[in-house]
Design a protein around this motif. Structure first.
Motif, PDB file in Angstrom:
ATOM      1  N   ALA A  20       6.352   5.830  -1.147  1.00 27.63           N
ATOM      2  CA  ALA A  20       6.803   4.978  -0.044  1.00 27.63           C
ATOM      3  C   ALA A  20       5.703   3.983   0.269  1.00 27.63           C
ATOM      4  O   ALA A  20       4.536   4.359   0.432  1.00 27.63           O
ATOM      5  CB  ALA A  20       7.136   5.821   1.180  1.00 27.63           C
ATOM      6  N   VAL A  21       6.095   2.723   0.320  1.00 26.53           N
ATOM      7  CA  VAL A  21       5.117   1.662   0.533  1.00 26.53           C
ATOM      8  C   VAL A  21       5.383   0.938   1.849  1.00 26.53           C
ATOM      9  O   VAL A  21       6.501   0.957   2.383  1.00 26.53           O
ATOM     10  CB  VAL A  21       5.131   0.646  -0.642  1.00 26.53           C
ATOM     11  N   SER A  22       4.323   0.315   2.340  1.00 30.21           N
ATOM     12  CA  SER A  22       4.401  -0.572   3.509  1.00 30.21           C
ATOM     13  C   SER A  22       5.321  -1.723   3.130  1.00 30.21           C
ATOM     14  O   SER A  22       5.051  -2.428   2.168  1.00 30.21           O
ATOM     15  CB  SER A  22       3.004  -1.106   3.796  1.00 30.21           C
ATOM     16  N   GLY A  65       1.868   4.701   1.156  1.00 31.65           N
ATOM     17  CA  GLY A  65       1.577   5.461   2.369  1.00 31.65           C
ATOM     18  C   GLY A  65       1.991   6.915   2.284  1.00 31.65           C
ATOM     19  O   GLY A  65       1.421   7.778   2.959  1.00 31.65           O
ATOM     20  N   THR A  66       2.998   7.186   1.479  1.00 32.10           N
ATOM     21  CA  THR A  66       3.543   8.545   1.404  1.00 32.10           C
ATOM     22  C   THR A  66       3.940   8.823  -0.038  1.00 32.10           C
ATOM     23  O   THR A  66       4.553   7.975  -0.690  1.00 32.10           O
ATOM     24  CB  THR A  66       4.799   8.677   2.306  1.00 32.10           C
ATOM     25  N   GLU A 109       0.851  -1.180   0.000  1.00 34.94           N
ATOM     26  CA  GLU A 109       0.000   0.000   0.000  1.00 34.94           C
ATOM     27  C   GLU A 109       0.892   1.237   0.000  1.00 34.94           C
ATOM     28  O   GLU A 109       1.889   1.300   0.720  1.00 34.94           O
ATOM     29  CB  GLU A 109      -0.897  -0.006   1.238  1.00 34.94           C
ATOM     30  N   VAL A 139      10.005   3.228  -2.793  1.00 38.30           N
ATOM     31  CA  VAL A 139      10.882   2.997  -1.639  1.00 38.30           C
ATOM     32  C   VAL A 139      10.088   2.322  -0.535  1.00 38.30           C
ATOM     33  O   VAL A 139       8.861   2.377  -0.503  1.00 38.30           O
ATOM     34  CB  VAL A 139      11.505   4.311  -1.123  1.00 38.30           C
ATOM     35  N   GLY A 140      10.821   1.706   0.368  1.00 43.03           N
ATOM     36  CA  GLY A 140      10.199   1.046   1.501  1.00 43.03           C
ATOM     37  C   GLY A 140      10.083   1.976   2.692  1.00 43.03           C
ATOM     38  O   GLY A 140      10.336   3.183   2.599  1.00 43.03           O
ATOM     39  N   SER A 141       9.720   1.391   3.831  1.00 47.31           N
ATOM     40  CA  SER A 141       9.462   2.167   5.048  1.00 47.31           C
ATOM     41  C   SER A 141      10.603   2.085   6.046  1.00 47.31           C
ATOM     42  O   SER A 141      10.444   2.499   7.183  1.00 47.31           O
ATOM     43  CB  SER A 141       8.193   1.635   5.718  1.00 47.31           C
ATOM     44  N   HIS A 142      11.736   1.524   5.638  1.00 45.75           N
ATOM     45  CA  HIS A 142      12.805   1.306   6.596  1.00 45.75           C
ATOM     46  C   HIS A 142      13.670   2.537   6.785  1.00 45.75           C
ATOM     47  O   HIS A 142      13.770   3.387   5.896  1.00 45.75           O
ATOM     48  CB  HIS A 142      13.649   0.112   6.171  1.00 45.75           C
ATOM     49  N   TYR A 185       8.645  10.124  -5.115  1.00 45.49           N
ATOM     50  CA  TYR A 185       8.913   8.971  -4.263  1.00 45.49           C
ATOM     51  C   TYR A 185       7.592   8.412  -3.746  1.00 45.49           C
ATOM     52  O   TYR A 185       6.843   9.120  -3.068  1.00 45.49           O
ATOM     53  CB  TYR A 185       9.775   9.388  -3.066  1.00 45.49           C
TER      54      TYR A 185
END
Lengths: 447, 447
Positions: free
Chosen positions: A334-336, A317-318, A315, A371-374, A332
């Motif tokens: 940003a996904v879960s 998110g940003t 999903e 990009v991821g959430s890390h 960018y």
């Protein structure tokens, strides 16, 4: 959906929603949350069958468990009649727990412990692939101690390294696996395995690389390994009932894994039938040239079966527009999820096909990055792609071909809870692996 | 043991056995098996105190949980009076489960969900570090909905990227974190955060990189961020009680993490006191130049605290001499473990100091390589090192400085069960995290 990358049963509906095996991905996210890994069971079975057909039957194909293993997946492999490759005590334990017949399990590993070898003999695995002199003697000892004779292959490093459409041929391989052909170590291992009372040598093994799309690398490796076999039967035949008898005994040639898959829409998929035909005819020719009968060829695909069978749905998110140069921005998304569920972009510079799966995109395409959430700037899933500029928070983006080496290598970095795995088949979804929880993460803490 | 790399309390006894905090490593292996991660608790606390002293007190230092977090470690951080940085809902949950005071928790993340922000407000975390415009408005909404005012910092990307002894200064940063200073996004975020009823802005945050050993990169970033602060108080001061009142309110400057540690005996360790002194004096000078009071400087070390506190002890299972060129061989030592418990050599080309810890080595040094047990040729822990030629099966080899980003990024690749973590202190060993089992690996399978 690009059929070279997405599961066989992925479709985009008229409303823009993507289904796999008839199940809309947004419905899966609604029920199981995001990220979620969705496996197309029929696709997995289809690829297993295609490989079996191409190589002459399911008994020629070993599924490489390291790509992705659960008990359910082991049962699919069993039902399709394939054999199973395991590379650790843990993979063997999971396979046995699934009820997989031990006789169809081949055991790999460069550092098998005595305890692991004891378990192999106790369980009655089909083959142990010998990887070092120490292991050869230890397994002989273990088998004799158990009053058993363990069937084995000798892993030979033939000096051939293959990737995609190229291969490198060397005399020596600076790597941890196997017995060097050039140094004579492989010949010595064959001689010792033949002489060992607790072992029964059935043939030779080699592995040339990964993401290989044509037969040349396999063929050259087979030529070298069959050359060794020719020398073995010439020199050692007299001790073992003659040249022909020994050649009959050493009739298995396991050419390892490494078949490639397409990760992006631009890449061609593997021509399974064509590569298999080339491999088998070239192996037969090399065998003839070496004066040995055409061996029974085995292959060990993992990625080529499970890789394209699964997609990971995230999903958004940003959404952030980042200026990267005068007047140029990068969007960018940003996904879960991220590097915890798919380390391959960071580890191997892997690329993926990412698509909006909950609706049609209507916006104009802009330069983007997924990009991821890390908490790490390198946590990037797709470096460079064009994204429709209407993709926003709450949209679902899926990456295709995430079945192999994604969950298998997944971590809990940033205390990320690993995603659930949902199997889809015939319009129905079943949970195979539930989502990890923070309680799971703390479960091993005793202080 | 090289004091720049090994835990403070590591010693080699007269019999060659290495102890940490008075506990012989072979005894730990005997009780808990190998691989095992051993944490020197006093070393962890010492580094936390050194950083606190260098930066003016424990309230200036946040431990970055992402480096390695368990509830016990969170309690050590709490006992030392440091604050805690978390970067995900999972890290926050573990911190809260440990009893860590929420008011001393700072929350990072480039993709915080509404649910995560709700939990931050509910728990009463000290600061949320705002990372995107969407998050700013969502958090404002969440806080107002809860009748709360959430303290925040704004993360600024100042165009400074630092690594080791170098830094790169750019105008734009092509990365997922923060608000761009150059584009005006950071100024806008500050303006919006000040105006948001549900938020209370306490200052600014930036992060320059990792493995940084000197003050220059931090200093340039601080100069740019304080320049922004000067502009903020000039332009927005009149709306908020005047220039000085606003400057007082925005008194926190969080310069992020990134302090380096030595990974090999040849590398110099971080001069904590010297770097802190340089940073603080340069920040004060930059503040003066920008016409704002010297801010309260915060830092976020993770690796610099826990990295050198832990070592990973492996057992050698296989020794193999591999010919790599005419007459030259490389001795491969295969150990229990590998890329599943330490992905950093593969992911970052990280190097480590590996030593025999169960006895003195007596053999001649030969060219060697320490590899793991995984079914992947890249599974290498130490690429090039000289190993004594008497090291054999059953010997114990430990890698130092494995406290940060090793277990935190660990996986179950090849169904590897993650190692236990043992705390040593004052001659005693206590199990902090038990070894993972195959049953643990299968526990989430529901099919």
């Amino acid at each position: 959906m690009p059929a070279n990358v997405w599961p066989t049963n992925a479709r985009r509906q008229e409303d823009g929603v993507v289904t796999v095996a008839g199940v809309p991905l947004p419905e899966i996210v609604e029920e199981y949350g995001a990220p979620v890994v969705v496996v197309d069971e029929a696709d997995f079975r289809l690829r297993a069958r295609q490989l079996a057909r191409a190589f002459g039957g399911p008994d020629h194909v070993h599924y490489a468990a390291k790509a992705f293993l659960t008990r359910q997946i082991a049962r699919w492999v069993d039902e399709e009649g394939l054999s199973l490759d395991v590379a650790s005590a843990g993979e063997l334990a999971i396979a046995l727990a699934s009820g997989f017949p031990a006789a169809r399990i081949t055991v790999h590993g460069n550092n098998k412990t005595r305890g692991f070898l004891e378990e192999c003999v106790r369980a009655g695995v089909g083959h142990v692939v010998l990887d070092s002199p120490g292991e050869l003697h230890m397994l002989d000892d273990v088998a004799r101690g158990a009053g058993a004779v363990q069937s084995v292959l000798v892993r030979v490093t033939p000096g051939v390294e293959a990737h995609t459409h190229e291969f490198i041929a060397t005399s020596h391989e600076d790597q941890k696996f196997g017995f060097s052909l050039a140094s004579g170590a492989a010949f010595g291992a064959v001689r010792d395995a033949l002489a060992a009372e607790g072992l029964h040598l059935d043939g030779l093994h080699c592995h040339v690389g990964s993401q290989v799309f044509d037969a040349e690398g396999f063929s050259l490796a087979a030529q070298r390994v069959l050359g060794l076999l020719g020398r073995v039967v010439d020199e050692l035949g007299p001790e073992y009932g003659g040249r022909e008898a020994l050649a009959e005994e050493l009739s298995l040639l396991d050419l390892g894994g490494g078949f490639g898959i397409a990760y992006t829409a631009e890449e061609d998929p593997l021509d399974v039938a064509g590569v298999a035909r080339d491999m088998l005819s070239q192996v037969a020719a090399h065998a003839e040239a070496s004066g040995v009968p055409a061996p029974k060829v085995m292959v060990e695909p993992g990625r080529a079966i499970v890789g394209p069978s699964a997609v990971t749905v995230y999903e958004v998110g940003t959404v952030k527009d980042v200026p990267i140069d005068e007047g140029i921005t990068r969007r960018y998304l940003a996904v879960s999820g991220g590097m915890s569920d798919n380390i391959r972009p960071m580890l191997y510079d892997a690329n993926y096909d990412a698509r909006l799966v909950n609706r049609f995109a209507e916006g104009e395409a802009v330069a983007g990055r997924v990009v991821g959430s890390h908490c790490e700037s390198g946590d990037i899933l797709v470096h460079d792609l064009m994204v429709p500029d209407d993709v926003g928070v709450g949209d679902l983006v899926a990456l295709a071909a995430t079945g192999a080496y994604c969950l298998a290598m997944s971590s809990n970095y940033n205390a990320a809870c690993r995603p659930p795995v949902v199997v889809v088949d015939g319009g129905e979804a079943r949970l195979m692996v539930r989502r990890e929880t923070v309680d799971d993460l703390m479960a091993r803490e005793v202080l």
